[in-house]
Design a protein around this motif. Structure first.
Motif, PDB file in Angstrom:
ATOM      1  N   VAL A   1      50.882  40.200  50.689  1.00  0.00           N
ATOM      2  CA  VAL A   1      50.667  40.236  49.032  1.00  0.00           C
ATOM      3  C   VAL A   1      49.618  39.902  48.693  1.00  0.00           C
ATOM      4  N   GLY A   2      48.926  38.749  48.874  1.00  0.00           N
ATOM      5  CA  GLY A   2      47.769  39.451  48.001  1.00  0.00           C
ATOM      6  C   GLY A   2      46.708  40.536  48.306  1.00  0.00           C
ATOM      7  N   LEU A   3      47.338  41.378  49.348  1.00  0.00           N
ATOM      8  CA  LEU A   3      46.421  42.286  49.469  1.00  0.00           C
ATOM      9  C   LEU A   3      47.010  43.298  48.533  1.00  0.00           C
ATOM     10  N   ALA A   4      48.366  43.580  48.896  1.00  0.00           N
ATOM     11  CA  ALA A   4      48.886  44.613  48.132  1.00  0.00           C
ATOM     12  C   ALA A   4      48.731  43.957  46.294  1.00  0.00           C
ATOM     13  N   VAL A   5      48.749  43.039  45.849  1.00  0.00           N
ATOM     14  CA  VAL A   5      48.387  42.856  44.122  1.00  0.00           C
ATOM     15  C   VAL A   5      47.304  43.277  44.318  1.00  0.00           C
ATOM     16  N   GLY A   6      46.221  42.708  45.431  1.00  0.00           N
ATOM     17  CA  GLY A   6      44.509  43.508  44.959  1.00  0.00           C
ATOM     18  C   GLY A   6      44.344  44.800  44.814  1.00  0.00           C
ATOM     19  N   TYR A   7      45.559  45.691  45.943  1.00  0.00           N
ATOM     20  CA  TYR A   7      45.527  46.929  45.786  1.00  0.00           C
ATOM     21  C   TYR A   7      45.627  47.903  44.479  1.00  0.00           C
ATOM     22  N   VAL A   8      46.918  46.859  44.170  1.00  0.00           N
ATOM     23  CA  VAL A   8      47.809  48.029  42.967  1.00  0.00           C
ATOM     24  C   VAL A   8      47.392  47.195  41.385  1.00  0.00           C
ATOM     25  N   ALA A   9      46.815  45.544  41.622  1.00  0.00           N
ATOM     26  CA  ALA A   9      46.483  44.981  39.645  1.00  0.00           C
ATOM     27  C   ALA A   9      45.932  46.403  39.054  1.00  0.00           C
ATOM     28  N   PRO A  10      44.092  47.108  39.554  1.00  0.00           N
ATOM     29  CA  PRO A  10      44.011  48.277  38.521  1.00  0.00           C
ATOM     30  C   PRO A  10      44.767  49.151  38.012  1.00  0.00           C
ATOM     31  N   ALA A  11      46.028  48.927  39.083  1.00  0.00           N
ATOM     32  CA  ALA A  11      46.794  50.524  38.817  1.00  0.00           C
ATOM     33  C   ALA A  11      48.153  50.379  37.542  1.00  0.00           C
ATOM     34  N   LEU A  12      48.192  48.497  37.007  1.00  0.00           N
ATOM     35  CA  LEU A  12      48.786  48.029  36.320  1.00  0.00           C
ATOM     36  C   LEU A  12      48.088  47.908  35.157  1.00  0.00           C
ATOM     37  N   ASN A  13      47.223  48.095  34.953  1.00  0.00           N
ATOM     38  CA  ASN A  13      46.359  47.576  33.400  1.00  0.00           C
ATOM     39  C   ASN A  13      44.477  47.882  33.638  1.00  0.00           C
ATOM     40  N   PRO A  14      44.099  48.481  33.050  1.00  0.00           N
ATOM     41  CA  PRO A  14      42.605  48.716  33.339  1.00  0.00           C
ATOM     42  C   PRO A  14      42.010  47.792  32.888  1.00  0.00           C
ATOM     43  N   ALA A  15      42.046  46.363  32.826  1.00  0.00           N
ATOM     44  CA  ALA A  15      41.764  45.321  32.273  1.00  0.00           C
ATOM     45  C   ALA A  15      41.559  44.597  34.042  1.00  0.00           C
ATOM     46  N   PHE A  16      42.328  45.355  34.895  1.00  0.00           N
ATOM     47  CA  PHE A  16      41.592  44.845  36.001  1.00  0.00           C
ATOM     48  C   PHE A  16      41.669  45.649  36.817  1.00  0.00           C
ATOM     49  N   SER A  17      40.673  46.672  36.433  1.00  0.00           N
ATOM     50  CA  SER A  17      40.114  47.499  37.043  1.00  0.00           C
ATOM     51  C   SER A  17      38.924  47.105  38.150  1.00  0.00           C
ATOM     52  N   ASN A  18      38.403  46.242  37.047  1.00  0.00           N
ATOM     53  CA  ASN A  18      37.098  45.307  37.637  1.00  0.00           C
ATOM     54  C   ASN A  18      37.237  44.914  38.824  1.00  0.00           C
ATOM     55  N   ASN A  19      36.363  45.427  39.908  1.00  0.00           N
ATOM     56  CA  ASN A  19      36.803  44.758  41.437  1.00  0.00           C
ATOM     57  C   ASN A  19      37.010  43.364  41.965  1.00  0.00           C
ATOM     58  N   TYR A  20      35.943  42.455  41.248  1.00  0.00           N
ATOM     59  CA  TYR A  20      36.213  41.065  40.892  1.00  0.00           C
ATOM     60  C   TYR A  20      37.653  40.687  40.484  1.00  0.00           C
ATOM     61  N   VAL A  21      37.659  41.527  39.592  1.00  0.00           N
ATOM     62  CA  VAL A  21      39.048  40.552  39.379  1.00  0.00           C
ATOM     63  C   VAL A  21      40.038  41.152  39.468  1.00  0.00           C
ATOM     64  N   ALA A  22      40.797  42.584  40.118  1.00  0.00           N
ATOM     65  CA  ALA A  22      41.758  42.374  41.562  1.00  0.00           C
ATOM     66  C   ALA A  22      41.137  41.979  42.795  1.00  0.00           C
ATOM     67  N   LEU A  23      40.405  41.564  43.166  1.00  0.00           N
ATOM     68  CA  LEU A  23      40.130  40.640  44.226  1.00  0.00           C
ATOM     69  C   LEU A  23      40.312  39.382  43.970  1.00  0.00           C
ATOM     70  N   GLY A  24      40.331  38.691  42.321  1.00  0.00           N
ATOM     71  CA  GLY A  24      40.732  37.157  42.149  1.00  0.00           C
ATOM     72  C   GLY A  24      42.039  37.698  42.175  1.00  0.00           C
ATOM     73  N   LEU A  25      42.725  38.808  41.395  1.00  0.00           N
ATOM     74  CA  LEU A  25      44.425  38.403  41.538  1.00  0.00           C
ATOM     75  C   LEU A  25      45.169  38.003  42.709  1.00  0.00           C
ATOM     76  N   GLY A  26      44.417  39.662  43.739  1.00  0.00           N
ATOM     77  CA  GLY A  26      44.978  39.502  44.641  1.00  0.00           C
ATOM     78  C   GLY A  26      44.756  37.622  46.028  1.00  0.00           C
ATOM     79  N   LEU A  27      43.498  37.364  45.440  1.00  0.00           N
ATOM     80  CA  LEU A  27      43.376  36.130  46.304  1.00  0.00           C
ATOM     81  C   LEU A  27      43.950  35.088  45.763  1.00  0.00           C
ATOM     82  N   LEU A  28      44.778  35.246  43.948  1.00  0.00           N
ATOM     83  CA  LEU A  28      45.644  34.193  43.187  1.00  0.00           C
ATOM     84  C   LEU A  28      46.852  34.134  43.614  1.00  0.00           C
ATOM     85  N   ALA A  29      47.289  35.105  44.019  1.00  0.00           N
ATOM     86  CA  ALA A  29      48.664  35.542  44.612  1.00  0.00           C
ATOM     87  C   ALA A  29      48.709  34.819  45.811  1.00  0.00           C
TER      88      ALA A  29
END
Length: 208
Positions: A93-121
């Motif tokens: 789930v963490g890998l999936a969220v980190g991979y999909v997050a940038p496509a869901l919202n431009p605010a998540f395009s930053n690598n650190y944000v996507a990584l953080g969201l994946g880790l949090l999930a």
């Protein structure tokens, strides 16, 4: 040699996390993904505190590993089927969220944000299992702090971090007043140390 397997594995885990963090921060022998300004103790750059904490974590890991070689025997407990399944699902789930997050919202395009969201999930899912709940809550709290600090400010990030981490301990869940008191104290302390005294330039309150 009387090996304490728990301490040895813990020490190796600390060293691995510290190495990964230093590499991401650009503070491992001058190499890494980012070259954050370090600064000085009085005028800290964005990479200064992470560098100190991570080098301290690596030292703690080395010490724990060394002590674990002589403080045994203390074997690791075997994982149950639920714990193994939850861990595998959390990683997926963490890998999936980190991979999909940038496509869901431009605010998540930053690598650190996507990584953080994946880790949090992933860490949030770990909390489903009692065996993983402690590490899931604590690591999830750190991820929440990183994700909230820039947009919501230091105070909101600290409150979220403290309450998520406190959920790891059943005693804290039964005594929310104590957690609230600790939160007020830490908010005041962090403001006085980092904002008032060290003049670290971060948002204190939400920025919308």
């Amino acid at each position: 040699m009387k090996i304490n397997e728990k301490d040895v594995v813990s020490g190796l885990f600390f060293i691995l996390v510290a190495f990964a963090g230093l590499y991401l921060n650009g503070g491992f022998l001058g190499i890494g993904l980012e070259q954050h300004a370090i600064g000085t103790a009085r005028r800290m750059g964005p990479g200064y505190m992470p560098m100190l904490v991570l080098w301290g974590l690596m030292g703690l890991g080395a010490l724990t590993l060394a002590v674990g070689l002589f403080e045994g025997p203390d074997p690791l407990q075997r994982w149950t089927g639920v714990e193994t399944g939850v861990l595998a699902l959390a990683v997926a789930v963490g890998l999936a969220v980190g991979y999909v997050a940038p496509a869901l919202n431009p605010a998540f395009s930053n690598n650190y944000v996507a990584l953080g969201l994946g880790l949090l999930a992933g860490f949030s899912l770990l909390c489903v299992s009692i065996g993983w709940r402690l590490i899931g809550c604590i690591c999830g709290a750190m991820c929440a702090f990183c994700l909230l600090l820039d947009g919501f400010g230091l105070m909101v990030a600290l409150v979220a971090t403290i309450f998520i981490a406190a959920a790891a301990e059943p005693e804290h869940r039964r005594r929310p007043v104590g957690v609230l008191g600790l939160t007020v104290f830490l908010l005041a302390l962090c403001w006085w140390v980092f904002i008032k005294q060290l003049d670290i330039r971060v948002n204190v309150w939400p920025q919308f």
